[in-house]
Scaffold this motif. Structure first.
Motif, PDB file in Angstrom:
ATOM      1  N   PRO A 109      -1.444  -4.809   5.387  1.00  0.00           N
ATOM      2  CA  PRO A 109      -2.473  -3.808   5.698  1.00  0.00           C
ATOM      3  C   PRO A 109      -2.581  -2.784   4.565  1.00  0.00           C
ATOM      4  CG  PRO A 109      -1.021  -4.163   7.572  1.00  0.00           C
ATOM      5  CD  PRO A 109      -0.389  -4.853   6.418  1.00  0.00           C
ATOM      6  N   LEU A 110      -3.766  -2.623   4.004  1.00  0.00           N
ATOM      7  CA  LEU A 110      -3.917  -1.791   2.807  1.00  0.00           C
ATOM      8  C   LEU A 110      -3.718  -0.312   3.072  1.00  0.00           C
ATOM      9  CD1 LEU A 110      -6.924  -3.557   1.023  1.00  0.00           C
ATOM     10  CD2 LEU A 110      -4.469  -3.947   0.776  1.00  0.00           C
ATOM     11  N   HIS A 111      -3.865   0.108   4.337  1.00  0.00           N
ATOM     12  CA  HIS A 111      -3.695   1.537   4.597  1.00  0.00           C
ATOM     13  C   HIS A 111      -2.248   1.996   4.383  1.00  0.00           C
ATOM     14  CE1 HIS A 111      -2.873  -0.242   8.650  1.00  0.00           C
ATOM     15  NE2 HIS A 111      -1.889   0.630   8.614  1.00  0.00           N
ATOM     16  N   LEU A 112      -1.306   1.045   4.315  1.00  0.00           N
ATOM     17  CA  LEU A 112       0.077   1.427   4.013  1.00  0.00           C
ATOM     18  C   LEU A 112       0.183   2.109   2.658  1.00  0.00           C
ATOM     19  CD1 LEU A 112       2.037  -1.790   5.128  1.00  0.00           C
ATOM     20  CD2 LEU A 112       2.079   0.436   6.258  1.00  0.00           C
ATOM     21  N   PHE A 113      -0.678   1.696   1.721  1.00  0.00           N
ATOM     22  CA  PHE A 113      -0.568   2.185   0.352  1.00  0.00           C
ATOM     23  C   PHE A 113      -1.233   3.548   0.163  1.00  0.00           C
ATOM     24  CE2 PHE A 113      -0.425  -2.468   0.225  1.00  0.00           C
ATOM     25  CZ  PHE A 113       0.818  -2.642  -0.384  1.00  0.00           C
ATOM     26  N   ARG A 114      -1.748   4.114   1.242  1.00  0.00           N
ATOM     27  CA  ARG A 114      -2.256   5.486   1.141  1.00  0.00           C
ATOM     28  C   ARG A 114      -1.122   6.498   1.067  1.00  0.00           C
ATOM     29  NH1 ARG A 114      -6.502   4.639   6.129  1.00  0.00           N
ATOM     30  NH2 ARG A 114      -7.904   3.135   5.080  1.00  0.00           N
ATOM     31  N   SER A 115       0.073   6.079   1.456  1.00  0.00           N
ATOM     32  CA  SER A 115       1.234   6.962   1.432  1.00  0.00           C
ATOM     33  C   SER A 115       1.923   6.875   0.074  1.00  0.00           C
ATOM     34  CB  SER A 115       2.220   6.575   2.541  1.00  0.00           C
ATOM     35  OG  SER A 115       3.464   7.219   2.354  1.00  0.00           O
TER      36      SER A 115
END
Length: 483
Positions: free
Chosen positions: A267-273
């Motif tokens: 899931p790409l939203h993990l890399f927002r952190s």
């Protein structure tokens, strides 16, 4: 769509002996899957010499790590969808077939291919053992069994180089792979007869096969151009430029697939952190350096100091002992204080110092000196492995904890594969154009800039307060959900 089942969860209650009947085959599988991460290390020179191809010998390790990294992401979710027992049995069978064929291989190309097949099964073993334990043992009772499985994994990592050296010196390197057969068959029979798990209560949706395939192509292309560039082919050759272009295209394709997939592997939203991203970097670099030390220190001892394979394998023990000691120390302290940022900072400095000292080793370096340096490097890596995983998990939301752990473990596997392949290429180039001492000096010295990058990432990481769940994980009282 969901499929309901009335089968109750197979929690085991009552006597410990009843639980152990089922956990023993799981621990046997855990043993052989961890064993094969290190058992080949001390045998690489013997295998390369016997098969008349020392230049490509590191790919025996790289191929295994590459395929296991990909299937680690996929097989866990297959277990969620179709039942863990079936996928677990399939993984064991593939692992055993790969082991048998590896032992029978009469050429380096075949051996690398069969090791890649073995790695496909190993990825399933690694992702499913802990998930099945979660099915069998209630959360409140799980920590005491964690200690046992942790000891099994550590024992396998330490036994690997020793067994690899012993087989190379006393029997034949092929027994490195044959040893898996009686252990694995025993586990397979026990799992078939004793392990009863329910069908999954829900189906989790379609597997992201396209993402898995593109991830495999991307990873293979990156490993090839980083290892072949400047060695097998000039950096400006069509082969290297083509692999670089393939890496860029497949990375972009993977991001597009994951963005649109209903159930993405990553899931790409993990890399927002930023914390999660920096933890990935630290986990990757720590594993890279660990595999460089595990693979090439024994090779240095055999090539430069002319020690036997078994004796060379003994020197991996202080490295792993330092790693375990650091993890045991940092876990309770983190639980008590809730602070963890300092450990990767210390780890990068200590690991960098240890590897710099190792890079200065010569034919006359004493055993005690090298043991102390390896123990020092192991301590630094231990701080990384424990804390980077914890920080990355803590940066994810609870609903993403499983996939976050899978992504971190993927980067760990790629770090090991790249460490084996890239530094193997450096070693081959050095042995071709210079003295063995200088070649190994270059290999070990290049880990120091990697630790400098790790130090920068550690200093840049913001310390997010640990959740109660992560505090329990640090102390060993809870497990992270498997993906």
């Amino acid at each position: 769509m969901s499929v309901e089942t009335t089968t109750p969860p197979p929690r085991l209650r009552g006597r410990t002996g009843g639980i152990m009947v089922l956990l023993v085959p799981l621990m046997l599988v855990l043993f052989i899957s961890n064993l094969d991460q290190t058992i080949v290390a001390t045998a690489l020179p013997s295998i390369g010499h016997d098969l008349h191809d020392t230049a490509n010998a590191p790919w025996i390790v790289t191929g295994y790590l590459l395929t296991s990294a990909i299937t680690t992401l996929i097989f866990g979710k297959l277990g969620d969808m179709y039942g863990r027992k079936k996928i677990f049995q399939f993984s064991i069978a593939v692992f055993l077939i790969g082991s048998l064929l590896s032992g029978l291989a009469d050429g380096m190309g075949l051996l690398i291919a069969f090791r890649a097949l073995q790695g496909i099964g190993a990825g399933g073993l690694n992702s499913l053992v802990q998930a099945i334990m979660g099915d069998l043992v209630p959360a409140r009772q799980r920590s005491k069994y964690q200690a046992v499985t942790g000891m099994v994994a550590t024992l396998a990592l330490i036994a690997g180089p020793l067994l690899g050296g012993a087989f190379s010196d006393g029997l034949n390197w092929r027994y490195i792979f044959y040893i898996n057969l009686p252990i694995g068959v025993t586990a397979l029979v026990a799992v078939a007869a004793k392990l009863h798990l329910p069908r999954p209560a829900t189906t989790a949706g379609p597997i992201d096969y396209a993402g898995g395939l593109i991830a495999a192509v991307f990873t293979g292309a990156v490993l090839l151009f980083t290892t072949w560039g400047g060695n097998e082919h000039p950096w400006t050759s069509k082969v290297i430029l083509g692999l670089i272009a393939l890496s860029i295209v497949t990375l972009i394709t993977y991001l597009l697939i994951e963005r649109r997939a209903a159930h993405p592997i990553t899931p790409l939203h993990l890399f927002r952190s930023s914390v999660f991203n920096l933890a990935l970097i630290q986990f990757f670099l720590a594993t890279l350096v660990l595999f460089v030390a595990m693979l090439y220190v024994p090779a240095f001892l055999q090539t430069v100091q002319h020690r036997t394979a078994f004796t060379a394998g003994l020197f991996v023990i202080p490295l792993l002992a330092g790693l375990v000691a650091a993890a045991l120390i940092s876990g309770p302290v983190i639980t008590h204080t809730g602070r963890y940022k300092i450990y990767p900072i210390i780890g990068s400095l200590v690991t960098g110092t240890g590897m710099w000292l190792i890079s200065r080793s010569t034919a006359g370096t004493g055993a005690l000196t090298l043991i102390a340096e390896l123990f020092l490097a192991g301590i630094g890596i231990g701080f990384f492995v424990q804390v980077s995983l914890l920080a990355g998990q803590n940066a994810a939301e609870h609903r993403d904890l499983g996939v976050a752990t899978g992504t971190l473990n993927f980067f760990k596997s790629i770090g090991g594969a790249l460490g084996a392949a890239l530094f193997g290429a450096l070693l081959t180039a050095g042995l071709t154009h210079g003295s063995p001492v200088h070649a190994f000096h270059t290999v070990f010295l290049w880990t120091v800039p990697a630790m400098a990058v790790a130090l920068i990432s550690s200093l840049a990481m913001k310390e997010k307060p640990l959740s109660e769940e992560m505090l329990e994980v640090a102390e060993g009282k809870a497990e992270v959900p498997e993906y």
